[in-house]
Design an enzyme around this catalytic site. Structure first.
Site, PDB file in Angstrom:
ATOM      1  N   HIS A  73       0.832  -1.214   0.000  1.00  0.00           N
ATOM      2  CA  HIS A  73       0.000   0.000   0.000  1.00  0.00           C
ATOM      3  C   HIS A  73       0.862   1.258   0.000  1.00  0.00           C
ATOM      4  O   HIS A  73       0.565   2.235   0.705  1.00  0.00           O
ATOM      5  CB  HIS A  73      -0.943  -0.003   1.208  1.00  0.00           C
ATOM      6  CG  HIS A  73      -2.036  -1.023   1.130  1.00  0.00           C
ATOM      7  ND1 HIS A  73      -3.186  -0.828   0.401  1.00  0.00           N
ATOM      8  CD2 HIS A  73      -2.150  -2.250   1.692  1.00  0.00           C
ATOM      9  CE1 HIS A  73      -3.981  -1.895   0.521  1.00  0.00           C
ATOM     10  NE2 HIS A  73      -3.363  -2.779   1.287  1.00  0.00           N
TER      11      HIS A  73
ATOM     12  N   ASP B 184      -0.875  -5.183   6.014  1.00  0.00           N
ATOM     13  CA  ASP B 184      -1.868  -6.027   5.341  1.00  0.00           C
ATOM     14  C   ASP B 184      -1.640  -6.056   3.836  1.00  0.00           C
ATOM     15  O   ASP B 184      -0.999  -5.174   3.273  1.00  0.00           O
ATOM     16  CB  ASP B 184      -3.280  -5.505   5.630  1.00  0.00           C
ATOM     17  CG  ASP B 184      -3.495  -4.101   5.080  1.00  0.00           C
ATOM     18  OD1 ASP B 184      -2.574  -3.266   5.221  1.00  0.00           O
ATOM     19  OD2 ASP B 184      -4.564  -3.843   4.505  1.00  0.00           O
ATOM     20  N   GLU B 185      -2.167  -7.071   3.211  1.00  0.00           N
ATOM     21  CA  GLU B 185      -2.217  -7.194   1.740  1.00  0.00           C
ATOM     22  C   GLU B 185      -0.871  -6.897   1.075  1.00  0.00           C
ATOM     23  O   GLU B 185      -0.812  -6.284   0.003  1.00  0.00           O
ATOM     24  CB  GLU B 185      -3.307  -6.279   1.179  1.00  0.00           C
ATOM     25  CG  GLU B 185      -4.695  -6.687   1.655  1.00  0.00           C
ATOM     26  CD  GLU B 185      -5.795  -5.758   1.196  1.00  0.00           C
ATOM     27  OE1 GLU B 185      -6.900  -6.252   0.907  1.00  0.00           O
ATOM     28  OE2 GLU B 185      -5.568  -4.532   1.140  1.00  0.00           O
ATOM     29  N   ALA B 186       0.206  -7.369   1.691  1.00  0.00           N
ATOM     30  CA  ALA B 186       1.546  -7.171   1.129  1.00  0.00           C
ATOM     31  C   ALA B 186       1.851  -8.309   0.157  1.00  0.00           C
ATOM     32  O   ALA B 186       2.843  -9.037   0.299  1.00  0.00           O
ATOM     33  CB  ALA B 186       2.578  -7.098   2.249  1.00  0.00           C
TER      34      ALA B 186
END
Length: 529
Positions: A273, A336-338
């Site tokens: 992100h 998150d969401e790496a």
């Protein structure tokens, strides 16, 4: 404190509320969506969040032109500030002068700090109303502030009239009761966030989590890396102009929230992100080339360059400046969401990022994916899974909890305020399913995750992601009324929770929301007033 909460919850179930009616009775209202109207509630029965104990007794106090707020002789200046803010909040709807004076003698609203009231903890309070006045007692100024918000609900919406006689003793179930707003996907000015702070504090939410950076924009000025805000902040979802806050604006917001006993937790998401940062500085990219800014809504495609030492200089500078601006104990580092960061690199990166947070005197908060790496001692994990989350992922979070890591619960299919209410909702997403008002309220944080006891739960938080939300009207429509249910789940004792008794109390908030100009979704599940 746990013993006190259990005892107060028992009093509530035994029916002290209103002198006769138990909070756990249905009071004749039909649980079917939108069916009929429940019996009229007394002022004590309308309170939201439900207090731990409330007893109506005796004659009330006439709140009117002669009312004063008394802070008591020798009270700390902070108590005076609580009184001034309460006076300002009560003047708005009432139009009364409400002077704030020193000294407890005489009638009116009395604010008392009591060193002997240690059982009330950091935010608990007692509120007693008799014909001679209303006495708010707490061990801390924060407790007095929470009592003031309860008093606001006991008054008529238009602000004058009688406060019913009786007594409330109240303490929160969880220490952390939060709401998050994402100003990275769509930019919002500080004044809009201040409005949200007022709305949060009114329902005893004590934490504002700010998502300050993402792929689409960087929203806080960083002196050592000025292009982050100047260039990385000049974009948002859909190609709008974006924007960013100066350090002075951030400080102003933090101070405004602190006056209302709301702590600010800033988040800089990493190692994913981060496209706005990569677009701002070529040196943060592994290939040394800055990409174009991004205005879409995909996730998981960006990553800091884990192998570059410059990356760690960057996070040290950014987190250091942010820590210096933030008096609270927490820094949120995302995690998150790496998806574009290999697992081994992710773990190594998070080791170093957590060390940076500790270096600057703060405690780590991260999304629950940190459980699959090596959470630092004392790190707080924020769970955002849902009913379909894999059992192995939930087990990793439970293992982290057993190892001593406190949990903040934000299940996406219960607490995410950007999830649509139903298929007709215009803003919002639905990847976690539709989240109607009843579903957002009907879960127990103390028994939500398998093998995670209530003692491991620091609290709850309601995130609002803004991929589809660009206006105040849409923000409030998605947040309200679901935010009020999350506030109750965080504050009220488990024994007082239940949809059948909650829905008429939620309905009773409608005139207050209307009077304050708050947009909200008039769910057919609620018998609105």
């Amino acid at each position: 404190m746990r013993v006190l909460r259990r005892a107060l919850g028992t009093l509530l179930v035994l029916g002290v509320l209103g002198g006769a009616v138990s909070r756990t009775e249905a009071r004749g209202d039909d649980a079917r969506p939108g069916s009929g109207r429940p019996a009229a509630l007394t002022p004590y029965e309308r309170l939201l969040p439900a207090p731990a104990s409330a007893r109506a007794a005796g004659a009330g106090y006439g709140f009117g032109a002669g009312t004063v707020i008394r802070t008591g002789p020798g009270s700390p200046q902070e108590v005076r500030r609580v009184g001034e803010l309460l006076a300002d909040q009560l003047r708005g709807p009432s139009g009364l002068p409400l002077p704030v004076v020193d000294g407890e003698e005489g009638d009116g609203i009395r604010l008392r700090l009591d060193d002997r009231a240690r059982e009330l903890g950091a935010e608990g309070y007692r509120l007693r109303t008799t014909p001679s006045g209303i006495t708010l007692t707490a061990h801390t100024p924060a407790g007095l502030s929470r009592a003031g918000q309860t008093l606001r609900q006991l008054l008529p919406v238009r602000g004058t009239g009688e406060v019913p006689g009786g007594e409330i003793t109240d303490v929160p179930r969880f220490a952390y009761r939060g709401a998050m707003v994402d100003i990275a996907r769509h930019y919002f000015p500080v004044e809009q966030v201040k409005r949200y702070v007022d709305q949060l504090a009114q329902y005893k939410i004590n934490t504002l989590h700010l998502h300050l950076s993402d792929d689409q924009g960087w929203r806080i000025a960083i002196d050592s890396w000025p292009r982050l805000a100047a260039y990385g902040g000049a974009s948002e979802v859909g190609g709008g102009p974006g924007g960013h806050w100066s350090k002075a604006e951030y400080r102003d917001l933090v101070a405004y929230a602190a006056e209302r006993y709301v702590d600010v937790v800033p988040e800089i998401d990493m190692p994913g992100h981060v496209h706005a940062a990569l677009a701002s500085y070529a040196e943060l990219n592994c290939d040394g080339k800055a990409p174009e800014r991004y205005t879409g809504t995909k996730v998981g495609f960006s990553s800091l360059c884990v192998g570059k030492e410059r990356t760690y200089e960057f996070i040290d500078d950014v987190l250091g400046e942010l820590a210096a601006l933030t008096p609270g104990r927490y820094l949120h580092i995302g995690g998150d969401e790496a998806h574009s960061t290999p697992a081994a690199d992710y773990a190594a990166f998070m080791d170093r990022a957590q060390a940076v947070v500790a270096k600057h005197g703060k405690t780590v908060v991260a999304w629950h994916q940190l459980a699959n790496a090596r959470p630092a001692r004392g790190a707080v994990l924020q769970y955002w899974g849902h009913d379909r989350t894999a059992a192995a992922e939930k087990s990793a979070v439970a293992a982290a909890a057993r190892a001593g890591h406190p949990l903040i619960l934000s299940p996406a299919d219960r607490a995410y305020l950007d999830m649509k209410y139903d298929k007709a909702t215009k803003p919002g997403l639905a990847w976690a399913g539709y989240v109607p008002v009843r579903r957002s309220y009907s879960w127990n944080p103390g028994a939500y995750l398998p093998d995670v006891p209530e003692s491991a739960v620091l609290g709850v938080e309601a995130p609002l992601w803004t991929e589809t939300i660009a206006t105040r009207a849409d923000w409030e429509l998605m947040a309200f009324p679901r935010l009020l249910g999350l506030a109750e789940l965080g504050w009220s004792p488990a024994a007082s929770l239940g949809w059948d008794t909650y829905r008429p109390r939620l309905a009773a908030q409608a005139p207050r929301l209307d009077a304050q100009g708050t947009a909200y979704y008039r769910s057919p599940e609620v018998p609105w007033e």
